[in-house]
Design an enzyme around this catalytic site. Structure first.
Site, PDB file in Angstrom:
ATOM      1  N   ARG A 284      -9.603  -8.837   5.934  1.00  0.00           N
ATOM      2  CA  ARG A 284      -8.131  -9.022   6.960  1.00  0.00           C
ATOM      3  C   ARG A 284      -8.519  -7.977   8.139  1.00  0.00           C
ATOM      4  NH1 ARG A 284      -4.611 -11.181   3.095  1.00  0.00           N
ATOM      5  NH2 ARG A 284      -4.929 -10.292   1.089  1.00  0.00           N
TER       6      ARG A 284
ATOM      7  N   LYS B  37      -2.944 -16.173  -2.756  1.00  0.00           N
ATOM      8  CA  LYS B  37      -4.405 -15.448  -3.447  1.00  0.00           C
ATOM      9  C   LYS B  37      -3.745 -14.812  -4.922  1.00  0.00           C
ATOM     10  CE  LYS B  37      -6.939 -12.211  -1.503  1.00  0.00           C
ATOM     11  NZ  LYS B  37      -7.170 -11.098  -2.347  1.00  0.00           N
TER      12      LYS B  37
ATOM     13  N   LYS C 269      -8.826   0.035  -0.024  1.00  0.00           N
ATOM     14  CA  LYS C 269      -8.786  -1.662   0.104  1.00  0.00           C
ATOM     15  C   LYS C 269     -10.196  -2.207   0.389  1.00  0.00           C
ATOM     16  CE  LYS C 269      -4.463  -2.227  -0.795  1.00  0.00           C
ATOM     17  NZ  LYS C 269      -3.940  -2.536  -2.078  1.00  0.00           N
TER      18      LYS C 269
ATOM     19  N   SER D 268       1.641  -0.470  -7.538  1.00  0.00           N
ATOM     20  CA  SER D 268       0.356  -1.228  -7.626  1.00  0.00           C
ATOM     21  C   SER D 268       0.663  -2.516  -8.393  1.00  0.00           C
ATOM     22  CB  SER D 268      -1.009  -0.449  -7.842  1.00  0.00           C
ATOM     23  OG  SER D 268      -1.903  -1.512  -8.202  1.00  0.00           O
TER      24      SER D 268
ATOM     25  N   ARG E   4      -8.867   0.969   5.556  1.00  0.00           N
ATOM     26  CA  ARG E   4      -8.157   0.127   6.601  1.00  0.00           C
ATOM     27  C   ARG E   4      -7.625   1.266   7.539  1.00  0.00           C
ATOM     28  NH1 ARG E   4      -5.999  -4.699   3.039  1.00  0.00           N
ATOM     29  NH2 ARG E   4      -7.874  -6.123   3.140  1.00  0.00           N
TER      30      ARG E   4
ATOM     31  N   ASP F 258      -0.739  -5.605   2.348  1.00  0.00           N
ATOM     32  CA  ASP F 258      -1.868  -5.890   2.884  1.00  0.00           C
ATOM     33  C   ASP F 258      -1.773  -6.604   4.460  1.00  0.00           C
ATOM     34  OD1 ASP F 258      -3.163  -6.278   0.450  1.00  0.00           O
ATOM     35  OD2 ASP F 258      -2.474  -8.208   0.060  1.00  0.00           O
TER      36      ASP F 258
ATOM     37  N   GLN G  40      -1.425  -4.540  -8.962  1.00  0.00           N
ATOM     38  CA  GLN G  40      -2.807  -4.678  -9.778  1.00  0.00           C
ATOM     39  C   GLN G  40      -2.869  -3.702 -11.258  1.00  0.00           C
ATOM     40  OE1 GLN G  40      -6.226  -4.073  -7.153  1.00  0.00           O
ATOM     41  NE2 GLN G  40      -5.866  -5.948  -6.000  1.00  0.00           N
TER      42      GLN G  40
ATOM     43  N   GLY H 196     -10.765  -7.177  -5.940  1.00  0.00           N
ATOM     44  CA  GLY H 196     -10.377  -6.285  -6.675  1.00  0.00           C
ATOM     45  C   GLY H 196      -9.271  -6.800  -7.612  1.00  0.00           C
TER      46      GLY H 196
ATOM     47  N   ARG I 162      -3.633 -15.198 -10.830  1.00  0.00           N
ATOM     48  CA  ARG I 162      -2.691 -15.393 -12.067  1.00  0.00           C
ATOM     49  C   ARG I 162      -2.437 -16.496 -12.534  1.00  0.00           C
ATOM     50  NH1 ARG I 162      -1.677 -11.220  -8.638  1.00  0.00           N
ATOM     51  NH2 ARG I 162      -0.409  -9.444  -9.493  1.00  0.00           N
TER      52      ARG I 162
END
Ligand code: S3P
Length: 439
Positions: free
Chosen positions: A395, A22, A346, A166, A350, A319, A168, A94, A27
């Site tokens: 997830r 993913k 997330k 991170s 979680r 994750d 991201q 996200g 990207r």
């Protein structure tokens, strides 16, 4: 609403493929839009999250189409991005929204973003603060979506020491750095997944990364690189592979192989942890594909013991904590996870979802703002079917469907359609190796 029921299964066996990664899929599309010429992508993950990014790029004026074998992204570089004629809806993603915010912020265009119920509650301050340093004007709903970006013509290069590890945030800053004239400098306390850096290097950017002995990583990216369109072969997703791998580790007599998985060591923390617990996990056929390590994963049912997960490993298994919690329920003794506070940000909280749901079965689970500890117990056998709401977190849904494979009376996961954000073939792939799933 889609519900899936998972019930006690016999051993899992066979050889499977999980879908494309993913993170690398997002990207490949985004960096293809930054490059001059044609980028071709093989094995793109065609999941809802990736399609949200793809459709957003199309709305920004990028030509993307599918040929028989490849996806093709045709661009004239970053200057070709246009004001979209609609608000960009990134759904549940996200990664999609945070990376695209970095991309458009230096493109002298105005773009508004929105997401689904889950994405609209996720924190965006982590990307807004560094992007504002580059001179970008950002309107937000108290650091949440909806967000409007008023891009700058030539952004001031960002120098940012992130307190958070991170990928991201890092990728958002680096994408902004592509349009600035100077060097963008970024550091993080422990190195997070480095796909953006590897792919930028592969496409011709001048990017340097320095690792320190305490885990810290520093990156320098030279602005305005001449990125050239390339061919990407996306390896299969180690985060998706963790679900069948975990199920095979805990269902007696199981033995499976998962082929062509991305084995970048910034993604394999889950596998390192289960090996430490005594799990049989072997990597083979290792090779390099489009700048990433790829290989097969061989998993066998194993007797496991509890461990303390080192905090430095957290980014490389960020994750995988929901499915790792399920594995911990089948280990002898206590498994302790600390430094995991960002799990609360997330697709769902979680920590809360795993702890509250595992307590419904009678597992001995404790948590704090930044930790979970679980005492394994193979003898837990609820007398009736347990119902789990996915809270629109793929997830959480897949983790409890794996746990259901050990429960005589099964588990019903509601709102299971969320699984298609990352692993649309989950049901079929798991059924293929022997999982007892019903719709
Ligand atoms: C991702 C980075 C991670 C991860 C997410 C994908 C990426 O998020 O949880 O699923 O592709 O960059 P953070 O960077 O926020 O930890």
């Amino acid at each position: 609403m889609v519900s899936i029921i998972s019930i006690k299964s016999k051993k899992l066996t066979g050889e499977i493929l999980v879908p494309g990664d993913k993170s690398i899929s997002h990207r490949a599309l985004i960096l293809g839009a930054c490059a001059l010429g044609k980028t071709t992508i093989e094995n793109l993950l065609e999941s809802e999250d990736v399609m949200s990014t793809l459709n957003a790029l199309k709305a920004l004026g990028i030509n993307i189409k599918k040929n028989q074998k490849f996806w093709e992204v045709q661009s004239n570089g970053l200057g070709s991005l246009r004001n979209p004629d609609k608000i960009l809806n990134l759904g549940n993603s996200g990664t999609g929204v945070r990376l695209l915010m970095g991309l458009v912020s230096g493109c002298n265009i105005n773009v508004s973003f929105i997401g689904d119920e889950s994405l609209n509650t996720r924190p965006m301050k982590r990307v807004i603060i560094p992007l504002e340093q580059s001179g970008t004007e950002i309107l937000s709903n108290d650091f949440h979506l909806p967000i409007t970006i008023k891009g700058t013509k030539i952004p001031i290069p960002i120098k940012y020491a992130s307190a958070l590890s991170s990928a991201q945030v890092k990728s958002c800053v680096l994408l902004n750095g592509l349009t600035s004239t100077g060097n963008t400098l970024y550091s993080e306390p422990v190195k997070s997944r480095d796909h953006t850096e590897r792919m930028l290097h592969y496409m011709g950017a001048e990017i340097h990364s320095k690792d320190f002995s305490n885990g810290k990583n520093e990156i320098s990216l030279k602005g305005l690189p001449n990125l050239r369109g390339k061919h990407f072969v996306i390896p299969n997703d180690p985060s998706s592979a963790a679900f069948p791998a975990a199920a095979a580790l805990i269902i007696p007599d199981s033995e499976i192989r998962i082929k062509n998985v991305c084995l970048n060591n910034l993604r394999t923390g889950f596998y390192k942890s289960v090996i430490e617990m005594g799990g049989f996990i072997k990597f083979s056929n290792k090779k390099s594909v489009s700048g990433e390590f790829v290989g097969d994963i061989h998993v066998k049912y194993s007797k496991l013991k509890g461990i303390v997960v080192p905090e430095k490993r957290v980014p490389s298994m960020i994750d995988e904590f929901p499915i790792f919690c399920i594995v911990a329920c089948f280990a002898e003794g206590e498994t302790v996870m600390t430094g995991i506070e960002d799990l609360r940000n997330k697709e769902s909280d979680r920590i809360e979802e795993m702890v509250n749901n595992l307590k419904k079965f009678g597992y001995c689970v404790k948590s704090s703002s930044n930790s979970i500890s679980i005492i394994g117990n193979k003898n837990i056998k609820p007398k009736k079917e347990i119902i789990i709401d996915s809270k629109f977190d793929h997830r959480i849904a897949m983790s409890f469907l794996c746990l259901g494979l050990l429960m005589e009376n099964g588990i019903k996961v509601e709102n299971a359609e969320t699984i298609s954000t990352s692993f649309p073939s989950f049901y079929d792939t798991m059924t293929l190796i022997g999982a007892n799933f019903r719709k």
